[in-house]
Design an enzyme around this catalytic site. Sequence first.
Site, PDB file in Angstrom:
ATOM      1  CE  LYS A 105       2.665   4.892  10.822  1.00 30.44           C
ATOM      2  NZ  LYS A 105       2.063   6.506  10.172  1.00 30.44           N
ATOM      3  CG  ASP A 148       2.588  -1.018  13.126  1.00 28.59           C
ATOM      4  OD1 ASP A 148       1.802  -0.706  12.190  1.00 28.59           O
ATOM      5  OD2 ASP A 148       3.749  -0.652  12.272  1.00 28.59           O
ATOM      6  CG  HIS A 149      -3.135   1.899  12.124  1.00 28.52           C
ATOM      7  ND1 HIS A 149      -2.575   2.403  11.556  1.00 28.52           N
ATOM      8  CD2 HIS A 149      -4.172   1.054  11.404  1.00 28.52           C
ATOM      9  CE1 HIS A 149      -2.840   2.261  10.544  1.00 28.52           C
ATOM     10  NE2 HIS A 149      -3.648   1.569   9.962  1.00 28.52           N
ATOM     11  CE1 TYR A 150      -1.751  -0.279   7.608  1.00 24.32           C
ATOM     12  CE2 TYR A 150      -1.679  -2.636   6.823  1.00 24.32           C
ATOM     13  CZ  TYR A 150      -1.820  -1.294   7.089  1.00 24.32           C
ATOM     14  OH  TYR A 150      -2.699  -0.480   5.139  1.00 24.32           O
ATOM     15  CG  HIS A 203       1.876   0.941   8.461  1.00 21.23           C
ATOM     16  ND1 HIS A 203       1.383   0.833   9.917  1.00 21.23           N
ATOM     17  CD2 HIS A 203       1.086   1.642   8.223  1.00 21.23           C
ATOM     18  CE1 HIS A 203       1.202   1.524  10.145  1.00 21.23           C
ATOM     19  NE2 HIS A 203       0.705   2.414   9.066  1.00 21.23           N
ATOM     20  NE  ARG A 245      -0.402 -10.984  -5.969  1.00 24.64           N
ATOM     21  CZ  ARG A 245      -0.714 -11.104  -7.110  1.00 24.64           C
ATOM     22  NH1 ARG A 245      -1.230 -12.282  -7.318  1.00 24.64           N
ATOM     23  NH2 ARG A 245      -1.954 -10.490  -6.358  1.00 24.64           N
TER      24      ARG A 245
END
Length: 478
Positions: free
Chosen positions: A148, A177-179, A240, A342
């Site tokens: 990106k 997308d490095h996530y 991400h 969460r």
Amino acid sequence: SLQEDTIIVVLGASGDLAKKKTYPALFNLHRLQLLPKNTSIVGYARTKMDEPTFHGKISEHLKNVDSGEGKKAKEDFLKLCTYVPGAYDQDDAFAKLNKEMEKIESGAKNPNRVFYMALPPNVFTVVAAGLKKNCYLEKGNNRIIIEKPFGKDLESSREMMGKLKDLWKEEETFRIDHYLGKEMVKNLLVMRFGNPIIDAGLNNKLVDNVQITFKEPFGTEGRGGYFDEFGIIRDIQQNHLSQVLSLISMERPKSFSAEHIRDEKVKVLKTVPAIEAKDVLLGQYAAHGDKPGYKDDDTVPKDSNCPTFAALTLFVNNERWKGVPFILKAGKALDEAKVEIRIQYKDIEGGLFEDAQRNELVIRIQPNEAVYIKLNAKTPGLHMGTLPADLDLTYKERFEDARIPEAYEALILDALNGDHSNFVRDDELDVSWKIFTPILHAIDEGKIKPESYPYGSRGPENLNDFIAKYGFKRSNEG
Ligand code: BG6
């Protein structure tokens, strides 16, 4: 997978991404002996420099290389790394790169080329075209890795992807997308589909709200010029956090094949309506103490409305999730570094336990990777009361000696193996832009303005009210 004779070309080899992420990841793969046999790594960028200078640059961020085995590994690694200077928009420069590669490949039976574009977006398409025209192997494997920003909205993303598609086939294209390379993001599929006890509770009967949070303790120092054009939502949420959202909300894939996984991700994202202005809270950090404000950066316009913080609420409109708010929060210059999911469950019915808190399932992506569940336990002793207690799976305690790989190591290895599971498919990108584009346009037009928040704080003052509006109960947080 690529067995041997692979050339990895790092385009933009003298830039920040290459230096900080690409080369260190390649080095670690080399050290773990995971690169294909006969791998060569060719750096390409505009800056003219000799090899020792280049080696100095790419060594800057290599870790544990000062002595012994590490030092030796670094020396071996640098032997694989050469450098070719050249322009991004000239055929003869790419032809020269091609010659260099042919020299390296001479004698190779089944050569492979992997082009890693560590480049600014304004040269993506011209470089992709130059490579296709001058450096494409007619006989052998060709792969291109890009990252990106993939455009700025639905239209520009489609335009850019369209141009790339005319040149590189989908199976040759790896959109990072490095996530998706992070250990705890990869863990989501295991946590959910490997544990009925977890997945069975992920629905609107039990879950009250979900928060996906990205916090960074530093500002845009040094990259304000880039950032101002994009803002936090394009930088973090659209890619991400929306990847994390799709992994936490998707249905069980038929198999763990790349296509089955991505089919489910696309399917769930298609049920998410475009974000509405009423579900948005924006912030921009201001100077605090000796820390500069966002607009104190010389490369940022003094009247910039660019958000450096955003909380956005999305809804997954399917049977499983209808009515459950997914709050995606991201901000720079906040009070801590933390990325987590969460999941907050509903109150206990019947008012049986006065002091009981809501259950929560927390997946901490970084730092200090963990999965923990907040429960109520009986207060120890003769008295009947409840106390909050955690079931805690903290990785560094449970898996003491495990090394958690860097996201880029995992992704480069996948690309070398031709595995697309953790890369962004074209339709996935498209459907995600659909969710974000209208609100991004409204923000670009100045229709929604960021509230100011002090550098180093939790974000805009209205954040607590904003998340409370979607049901989140704060007494739980800790
Ligand atoms: C990048 C963003 O994609 O992700 C940066 O452009 C951000 O602004 C970075 O700092 C965060 O990545 P990580 O791996 O440090 O969480």
